[in-house]
Design an enzyme around this catalytic site. Structure first.
Site, short mmCIF file in Angstrom:
data_model
loop_
_atom_site.label_atom_id
_atom_site.label_comp_id
_atom_site.label_asym_id
_atom_site.label_seq_id
_atom_site.Cartn_x
_atom_site.Cartn_y
_atom_site.Cartn_z
N ALA A 63 -11.43 3.06 5.57
CA ALA A 63 -12.88 2.97 5.48
C ALA A 63 -13.45 4.12 6.30
O ALA A 63 -12.77 4.66 7.18
CB ALA A 63 -13.34 1.63 6.04
N GLY A 108 -8.36 0.75 5.16
CA GLY A 108 -8.93 0.37 3.86
C GLY A 108 -8.16 0.95 2.68
O GLY A 108 -8.20 0.39 1.57
N GLU A 161 -5.30 -1.37 2.20
CA GLU A 161 -5.87 -2.60 1.64
C GLU A 161 -6.23 -2.41 0.17
O GLU A 161 -6.06 -3.32 -0.64
CB GLU A 161 -7.11 -2.98 2.46
N GLU A 168 -6.21 0.03 12.39
CA GLU A 168 -7.53 -0.37 12.89
C GLU A 168 -7.55 -0.75 14.36
O GLU A 168 -8.55 -0.51 15.06
CB GLU A 168 -8.08 -1.55 12.06
N1 CAA Z 1 -13.10 8.06 7.88
C1 CAA Z 1 -13.86 9.18 7.92
N2 CAA Z 1 -13.34 10.44 7.91
C2 CAA Z 1 -12.00 10.54 7.88
C3 CAA Z 1 -11.15 9.43 7.83
C4 CAA Z 1 -11.76 8.14 7.84
N3 CAA Z 1 -11.05 7.01 7.75
N4 CAA Z 1 -9.87 9.86 7.81
C5 CAA Z 1 -9.93 11.21 7.83
N5 CAA Z 1 -11.20 11.61 7.86
C6 CAA Z 1 -11.70 12.99 7.90
C7 CAA Z 1 -11.48 13.61 9.27
O1 CAA Z 1 -12.50 13.24 10.17
C8 CAA Z 1 -11.49 15.08 8.91
O2 CAA Z 1 -12.82 15.50 8.77
P1 CAA Z 1 -13.29 16.94 9.36
O3 CAA Z 1 -12.46 17.95 8.58
O4 CAA Z 1 -14.73 16.99 9.03
O5 CAA Z 1 -12.96 16.94 10.81
C9 CAA Z 1 -10.84 15.12 7.53
O6 CAA Z 1 -10.94 13.79 7.02
C10 CAA Z 1 -9.38 15.49 7.58
O7 CAA Z 1 -8.74 14.62 8.49
P2 CAA Z 1 -7.80 15.14 9.69
O8 CAA Z 1 -8.24 16.48 10.16
O9 CAA Z 1 -7.74 14.05 10.72
O10 CAA Z 1 -6.42 15.28 8.90
P3 CAA Z 1 -4.94 15.18 9.50
O11 CAA Z 1 -4.06 15.59 8.40
O12 CAA Z 1 -4.86 15.87 10.82
O13 CAA Z 1 -4.74 13.60 9.81
C11 CAA Z 1 -4.82 11.26 9.28
C12 CAA Z 1 -4.68 12.69 8.75
C13 CAA Z 1 -3.60 10.88 10.14
C14 CAA Z 1 -4.90 10.34 8.08
C15 CAA Z 1 -6.11 11.16 10.14
O14 CAA Z 1 -7.19 11.71 9.42
C16 CAA Z 1 -6.48 9.75 10.49
O15 CAA Z 1 -5.88 9.16 11.39
N6 CAA Z 1 -7.52 9.19 9.83
C17 CAA Z 1 -8.02 7.87 10.14
C18 CAA Z 1 -7.08 6.79 9.68
C19 CAA Z 1 -7.63 5.44 10.07
O16 CAA Z 1 -7.76 5.11 11.23
N7 CAA Z 1 -7.95 4.61 9.05
C20 CAA Z 1 -8.51 3.29 9.26
C21 CAA Z 1 -10.00 3.36 9.20
S1 CAA Z 1 -10.75 1.83 9.68
C22 CAA Z 1 -10.67 0.84 8.31
O17 CAA Z 1 -10.14 1.22 7.29
C23 CAA Z 1 -11.31 -0.52 8.49
C24 CAA Z 1 -11.18 -1.45 7.36
O18 CAA Z 1 -10.14 -2.01 7.12
C25 CAA Z 1 -12.35 -1.77 6.57
#
Ligand code: CAA
Length: 258
Positions: free
Chosen positions: A65, A110, A113, A133
């Protein structure tokens, strides 16, 4: 409807949804969820589409998400956001045709999921799954605490959710989270092949089987078998059953019309 955050294309009887926000690793914000909701309505009603493949553009399936959108939410806004995602994922789970997730990269939070709400998951070797999360100070919100234990068992699900560990495709296969692991960058092709194989079968039978499994798994064995018996009987009310059985007797390939 015109979509901005995803694309809808068709390959024969296969409808293809590709989430298309690669700059944010296809993170699910409200706009994407509403488009997903609308595209599912469209596909459900489209009699030309028998099977759906769901994928993500770029290096991620869906990285979760949208953290940017969630960051300043109040509890009430967060509940509404979780309810929206959960409603759309439920629609995906019970849609009247099979859905195959083609996961080539990150399926986190998400995204994991979303894949779990699909009927079948095909993963490229480099795919990564997880519910990170707790590292963000939240629980999964689009059904992860409910679907993951139902798929892999409570012990493994609790470990994955509590630790936020990210697992690779092979481990996801080992614990029964994914159906199949294929070489890197071939998950989409493999999903299309499987979708076409399913599309060549009697579609009323496929749909009834999906409904029997989904509805039966939530009840006891006797209730589930009763649901199956009913749906089995319903198969005999359409021409696919006559054609399938006649083709077998006549030693030819069935030509299903539904
Ligand atoms: N939400 C918003 N933006 C996201 C995102 C997310 N979940 N995941 C990645 N992005 C964005 C980053 O902020 C980045 O944007 P910028 O270029 O503007 O900085 C872009 O996508 C590329 O991401 P990274 O530079 O981080 O890429 P990476 O290859 O270094 O890392 C990754 C990849 C390990 C997937 C890392 O992006 C990451 O950890 N993302 C978040 C994963 C996460 O925590 N997901 C759970 C979200 S909470 C949720 O989902 C709740 C629910 O159940 C409803």
């Amino acid at each position: 409807m015109e979509f901005k955050n995803l694309s809808l294309t068709q390959d024969g009887r296969v409808g293809i949804i590709a989430i298309n926000r690669p700059k944010a690793l296809n993170a699910l914000n409200t706009k994407v969820l509403l488009e997903l909701d609308a595209v599912l309505d469209e596909l459900e009603k489209n009699p030309e589409v028998y099977v759906i493949v769901l994928t993500g553009e770029g290096k991620a399936f869906v990285a979760g998400a949208d953290i940017e959108e969630m960051k300043d939410m109040t509890p009430d806004e967060a509940r509404k956001f979780a309810e929206l995602g959960s409603r759309v994922f439920k629609k995906l789970e019970i849609i009247n045709k099979p859905v195959i997730a083609a996961v080539n990269g990150y399926a986190l939070g998400g995204g994991c999921e979303l894949a779990m709400a699909c009927d079948i998951i095909i993963a490229g070797e480099q795919a990564k799954f997880g519910q990170p999360e707790t590292g963000l100070g939240i629980t999964p919100g689009f059904g992860g605490t409910q679907r993951l234990p139902r798929i892999v068992g409570t012990k493994r699900a609790k470990e994955i959710i509590f630790t936020g560990e990210i697992i690779g495709a092979e481990e996801a296969y080992r614990i029964g989270l994914v159906n199949k692991v294929v070489p890197p960058n071939t998950s989409f092709q493999a999903a299309i092949e499987m979708a076409k194989k399913i599309a060549s079968k009697g579609q009323i039978a496929v749909r009834n089987a999906k409904a029997a499994i989904n509805r039966g798994i939530e009840t006891d064995i006797d209730g589930g078998v009763a649901i199956e018996n009913q749906l089995f009987a319903l198969c005999f009310a359409n021409t696919d059953q006559k054609e399938g059985m006649t083709a077998f007797i006549e030693k030819r390939k069935a030509d299903f019309k539904n």
